[in-house]
Design a protein around this motif. Structure first.
Motif, mmCIF file in Angstrom:
data_model
loop_
_atom_site.group_PDB
_atom_site.id
_atom_site.type_symbol
_atom_site.label_atom_id
_atom_site.label_comp_id
_atom_site.label_asym_id
_atom_site.label_seq_id
_atom_site.Cartn_x
_atom_site.Cartn_y
_atom_site.Cartn_z
ATOM 1 N N LYS A 1 86.451 12.272 15.473
ATOM 2 C CA LYS A 1 86.110 13.629 15.049
ATOM 3 C C LYS A 1 86.040 13.723 13.531
ATOM 4 O O LYS A 1 85.125 14.333 12.977
ATOM 5 N N LEU B 1 82.846 12.147 12.349
ATOM 6 C CA LEU B 1 81.694 13.009 12.631
ATOM 7 C C LEU B 1 81.663 14.213 11.686
ATOM 8 O O LEU B 1 80.589 14.627 11.239
ATOM 9 N N ASP B 2 82.827 14.768 11.384
ATOM 10 C CA ASP B 2 82.896 15.874 10.413
ATOM 11 C C ASP B 2 82.375 15.417 9.059
ATOM 12 O O ASP B 2 81.641 16.149 8.384
ATOM 13 N N ALA C 1 80.169 13.169 8.526
ATOM 14 C CA ALA C 1 78.718 13.022 8.640
ATOM 15 C C ALA C 1 77.988 14.349 8.498
ATOM 16 O O ALA C 1 76.827 14.381 8.089
ATOM 17 N N HIS C 2 78.670 15.438 8.787
ATOM 18 C CA HIS C 2 78.032 16.753 8.711
ATOM 19 C C HIS C 2 78.125 17.406 7.333
ATOM 20 O O HIS C 2 77.586 18.494 7.141
ATOM 21 N N SER D 1 77.219 18.083 3.472
ATOM 22 C CA SER D 1 75.981 17.989 2.692
ATOM 23 C C SER D 1 76.135 16.906 1.625
ATOM 24 O O SER D 1 77.251 16.483 1.304
ATOM 25 N N ARG E 1 76.174 8.898 0.965
ATOM 26 C CA ARG E 1 75.671 8.989 2.338
ATOM 27 C C ARG E 1 75.717 7.599 3.000
ATOM 28 O O ARG E 1 76.024 7.476 4.184
#
Length: 76
Positions: A35, A38-39, A41-42, A44, A55
């Motif tokens: 989690k 994934l957070d 990855a979200h 900006s 990135r």
């Protein structure tokens, strides 16, 4: 196994003889790691710059298996 002193605990930790986490705790940790990745990855690109991550580093992190984490991330 009970430890009587901090020195004994430190020594036991150093040589790797502490009892392992329960399987449930390990599974929960794996879900938490996934989690968190994934957070990440979200976020900006601006937010990533603020925390000093590129990135490309995020993409590399997402490819790691959930059990591949630094020792200090593991709950004891």
């Amino acid at each position: 196994m009970a430890y009587k002193s901090t020195a004994a605990l430190s020594t036991a930790t150093h040589v790797g003889i502490l009892p392992r986490q329960s399987w449930l705790k390990r599974i929960i940790t794996m879900f938490d790691v996934r989690k968190t990745r994934l957070d990440l990855a979200h976020l900006s690109d601006e937010q990533l710059r603020d925390i000093g991550v590129t990135r490309e580093q995020v993409e590399t992190e997402l490819q790691r298996p959930v059990w591949d984490v630094p020792n200090n991330w593991r709950r004891h």
